[in-house]
Scaffold this motif. Structure first.
Motif, PDB file in Angstrom:
ATOM      1  N   GLY A 116       0.842  -1.183   0.000  1.00 14.41           N
ATOM      2  CA  GLY A 116       0.000   0.000   0.000  1.00 14.41           C
ATOM      3  C   GLY A 116       0.877   1.232   0.000  1.00 14.41           C
ATOM      4  N   PRO A 144      -3.329   4.377   2.121  1.00 13.91           N
ATOM      5  CA  PRO A 144      -3.429   2.949   2.459  1.00 13.91           C
ATOM      6  C   PRO A 144      -2.774   2.678   3.809  1.00 13.91           C
ATOM      7  CG  PRO A 144      -1.698   3.294   0.839  1.00 13.91           C
ATOM      8  CD  PRO A 144      -2.287   4.638   1.108  1.00 13.91           C
ATOM      9  N   CYS A 160      -8.317   1.670   4.195  1.00 11.31           N
ATOM     10  CA  CYS A 160      -8.038   2.892   3.446  1.00 11.31           C
ATOM     11  C   CYS A 160      -8.488   4.146   4.203  1.00 11.31           C
ATOM     12  CB  CYS A 160      -8.736   2.827   2.090  1.00 11.31           C
ATOM     13  SG  CYS A 160      -8.177   4.060   0.912  1.00 11.31           S
TER      14      CYS A 160
END
Length: 336
Positions: A116, A144, A160
């Motif tokens: 992420g 992320p 998120c």
């Protein structure tokens, strides 16, 4: 209950990751006088010796050991992906991602990484190993915070900053499910390895369980999730000074384990045979019998920053104010 080995460092240990077989431990360390991770060390647990030390600053959740314990991967605060070959003791890969990462996980087969990437990029990536080639990429709206793989390695879950969780199929670049309902950033996500369930936690201070097939919210909990058991059917969470154990089949609280004080517990681990549970925090570490909810032992009275069971009957590791210690578990009299 006495320590049988200690993995010593002049720094303060924090977050940890085990290899699947428990032979290796990756531990992040901070300075005592100036918080901020300055070293990540991979230990050979049995020998008590470090295999590799990464002196570059690593993001909090942006490191992992591969399932076979052959490599360690991490993303620096400068946005570089590093992969070290632990068997040969050499750096295998260094790739500039363009921004630092919030989280990183090896795929269950060890052949790829889910990353992420934050900053201005805000993208979820899957990269092949050993070469680091970009296999799949998907832009996301928020930062992320955490990634997790499904047990079969076909899906990636993302916590998120846009107040949502996501389940993504990288091979088809298909967003399979969106978990929507939180009112603040989603910062943790876990997939059950055996059930079609996802668990999310948000800064709105709720934990939510979701059906991964439909995206339906099944239940809300007040306890932040800490860990799902290896069989995927129990969830440990913290409510103030109480450690709650949930059975995921129906979402009912099994027991409230009361023994900590203040802002503890902060960490929990469940033994591979699911018989024992260890909870830890600023007031020490406690050993519980899961079936009876009995407090079996006080293992430590110092600050605990991380803990993990070792496979088999090899005990557990405690990281905290007294350093990183390998503890054998006491024999418990099941009749009392």
């Amino acid at each position: 209950g006495e320590p049988v080995a200690q993995l010593r460092s002049e720094l303060v240990p924090g977050a940890m990751r085990f290899s699947r077989d428990g032979r290796l431990l990756a531990a992040k360390y901070d300075r005592r006088d100036r918080p901020g991770t300055v070293r990540t060390t991979v230990w050979d647990v049995d020998a008590g010796t470090p295999l590799v030390e990464l002196d570059e600053v690593i993001g909090y959740d942006a490191f992992d050991l591969d399932p076979e314990g052959r490599r360690v991967a991490a993303v620096t605060m400068g946005g570089e992906l590093l992969v070290h070959d632990l068997e040969r003791g050499v750096e295998q890969l260094r790739v500039d991602l363009g921004a630092r990462a919030g989280s990183l996980r090896f795929r269950p087969d060890g052949a790829a990484l889910a990353i992420g990437v934050g900053g201005d990029l805000r993208v979820l990536q899957v990269r092949a190993l050993p070469g680091g080639e970009l296999l799949a990429s998907r832009k996301v709206e928020g930062s992320p915070f955490m990634v997790d793989w499904s047990a079969d390695g076909t899906q990636v879950a993302l916590a998120c900053g846009d107040y949502r969780g996501y389940l993504w199929e990288p091979s088809e670049d298909r967003l399979r499910t969106t978990f929507e309902g939180h009112s603040a950033e989603v910062v943790r996500i876990h997939l059950s390895p055996s059930l079609p369930l996802a668990v999310t936690y948000s800064w709105d201070e709720t934990t939510r369980l979701w059906d991964t097939e439909t995206g339906e919210e099944l239940v809300q909990l007040s306890a932040p999730p800490i860990r799902i058991a290896a069989d995927g059917r129990r969830l440990a969470g913290q409510t103030n000074e109480v450690l709650d154990i949930w059975r995921l089949e129906h979402g009912g609280v099994l027991e409230g384990l009361r023994g900590h004080s203040g802002k503890s517990p902060r960490h929990v681990a469940i033994s591979p045979d699911r018989r024992l549970l260890v909870s830890g925090g600023v007031d020490g570490a406690l050993l519980w019998e899961v079936e009876t909810s009995r407090l079996a032992r006080v293992l430590d009275t110092g600050r605990v920053e991380g803990l993990a069971f070792l496979p088999g009957d090899d005990g557990l590791l405690l990281a905290g104010s007294a350093g990183l210690r390998h503890r054998l578990l006491p024999d418990l009299d099941r009749s009392t």
